[in-house]
Design a protein around this motif. Sequence first.
Motif, PDB file in Angstrom:
ATOM      1  N   LEU A  16     -17.158  59.281  44.989  1.00  0.00           N
ATOM      2  CA  LEU A  16     -16.248  58.917  46.201  1.00  0.00           C
ATOM      3  C   LEU A  16     -16.532  56.658  46.445  1.00  0.00           C
ATOM      4  O   LEU A  16     -17.162  56.635  45.880  1.00  0.00           O
ATOM      5  CB  LEU A  16     -17.758  58.862  47.529  1.00  0.00           C
ATOM      6  CG  LEU A  16     -18.407  60.566  47.742  1.00  0.00           C
ATOM      7  CD1 LEU A  16     -19.279  60.823  48.233  1.00  0.00           C
ATOM      8  CD2 LEU A  16     -17.104  61.562  47.625  1.00  0.00           C
ATOM      9  N   CYS A  57     -20.511  54.688  52.870  1.00  0.00           N
ATOM     10  CA  CYS A  57     -20.226  55.472  53.706  1.00  0.00           C
ATOM     11  C   CYS A  57     -20.544  56.038  54.405  1.00  0.00           C
ATOM     12  O   CYS A  57     -21.930  56.123  53.886  1.00  0.00           O
ATOM     13  CB  CYS A  57     -18.972  56.567  52.415  1.00  0.00           C
ATOM     14  SG  CYS A  57     -19.402  57.580  51.237  1.00  0.00           S
ATOM     15  N   ALA A  62     -17.165  60.480  54.405  1.00  0.00           N
ATOM     16  CA  ALA A  62     -17.293  61.145  53.971  1.00  0.00           C
ATOM     17  C   ALA A  62     -17.679  62.635  54.501  1.00  0.00           C
ATOM     18  O   ALA A  62     -18.619  62.441  55.731  1.00  0.00           O
ATOM     19  CB  ALA A  62     -18.281  61.501  52.390  1.00  0.00           C
ATOM     20  N   GLU A  78      -9.322  64.296  48.974  1.00  0.00           N
ATOM     21  CA  GLU A  78      -8.491  64.030  49.703  1.00  0.00           C
ATOM     22  C   GLU A  78      -7.746  64.207  50.269  1.00  0.00           C
ATOM     23  O   GLU A  78      -7.006  65.372  50.015  1.00  0.00           O
ATOM     24  CB  GLU A  78      -8.506  62.672  48.984  1.00  0.00           C
ATOM     25  CG  GLU A  78      -7.528  62.345  47.608  1.00  0.00           C
ATOM     26  CD  GLU A  78      -7.693  61.304  46.989  1.00  0.00           C
ATOM     27  OE1 GLU A  78      -8.382  60.172  47.010  1.00  0.00           O
ATOM     28  OE2 GLU A  78      -6.682  61.864  46.129  1.00  0.00           O
ATOM     29  N   THR A 129     -18.174  54.125  48.637  1.00  0.00           N
ATOM     30  CA  THR A 129     -18.912  54.168  48.899  1.00  0.00           C
ATOM     31  C   THR A 129     -19.192  52.325  48.772  1.00  0.00           C
ATOM     32  O   THR A 129     -18.364  51.885  48.158  1.00  0.00           O
ATOM     33  CB  THR A 129     -19.906  54.256  47.752  1.00  0.00           C
ATOM     34  OG1 THR A 129     -20.213  53.330  46.582  1.00  0.00           O
ATOM     35  CG2 THR A 129     -20.826  55.336  47.798  1.00  0.00           C
TER      36      THR A 129
END
Length: 319
Positions: free
Chosen positions: A62, A66, A144, A316, A64
């Motif tokens: 991810l 987030c 996320a 995504e 981050t």
Amino acid sequence: MDLMKEVKEGLSSSPKYIPVSLRYDHQGSEYDEQCLHMEDFYHYRADVDLIKSCAKDVISQLCTPCKLFDIGCGNAKKSQFFLDELLQLQNTVEYAPVDISKDFLDEVCNALRHTYGDRLKIDPMADDFFRALSKIRSYRGNKALLWISGLQVFPKDMQLDILSKFFSALEGNGACMITADITQSREAIEKAYLNFDEENPCAKLYANGFHVLNRMFEANINVSQFKLEGRYVEDKDVSSASYLQVWMRSLCKQSYEIDKLGMTISFEEGEKLMLHGGNGLSHKYTISQLEYLFEKAHFRILKIWKNENSALLLCERKK
């Protein structure tokens, strides 16, 4: 959709149905919690095992820091594996759990505050699925989205639209983490979901929508005049999925006035009242079916983790 409008639409349809969301009041959420600990209910344990084994790898991919939006958070036990990994990377984590039952959500948030203290900045969202996604869309920070075993509950003809709404809620480097049931054993599925013994919490959960209908809209339907039934429908087509159908069968000819809905509903002997809209609920996918569905929703799948019963997809927006 407004709940009253949704219920009226369902009871006016052919076949008649009541929406799945109706059963998830505080009592329904407790039944759902009890289901998780049943010996035959394989999916919860499979999800836990999968998430526990891959959470570190998932979070490492991810962008981050987030804010984590947890759609249909339930008791948030599985979500905590992700929170723990995020807190390895961030001093604090913004966390927005979403659940339709405010009372149940309050209990979950209190437990999380006790566990994490000030390191977890909790922003609870007691709302239905679609309104929550609209609010998430307006958040402009890095985010996320986590959705554990939620997609499979919705009718097949709604799933593409729902994933498209997830797509529109993301931006920039945002990502979705979605788990799904990939069990292919009919025996395991039927043992887990089609045990209609009246003391079985799964059966109580199915029937709870009936009780909420009576309580919320003063329907006064005689539940004893209906029998809980269901079946598993297998579908291996790449553009589809297998699923369950559950209904209440009317044991006699009967009719009820529901003043709060401004309608009268009648049932013939043997008529089914479906406990979901659309084709069914609790869908069981093959990996090919999931890849097809996410491709149609314009997601790019970054990675898939799986075990025998569960799959986790990190995805995504397509650039």
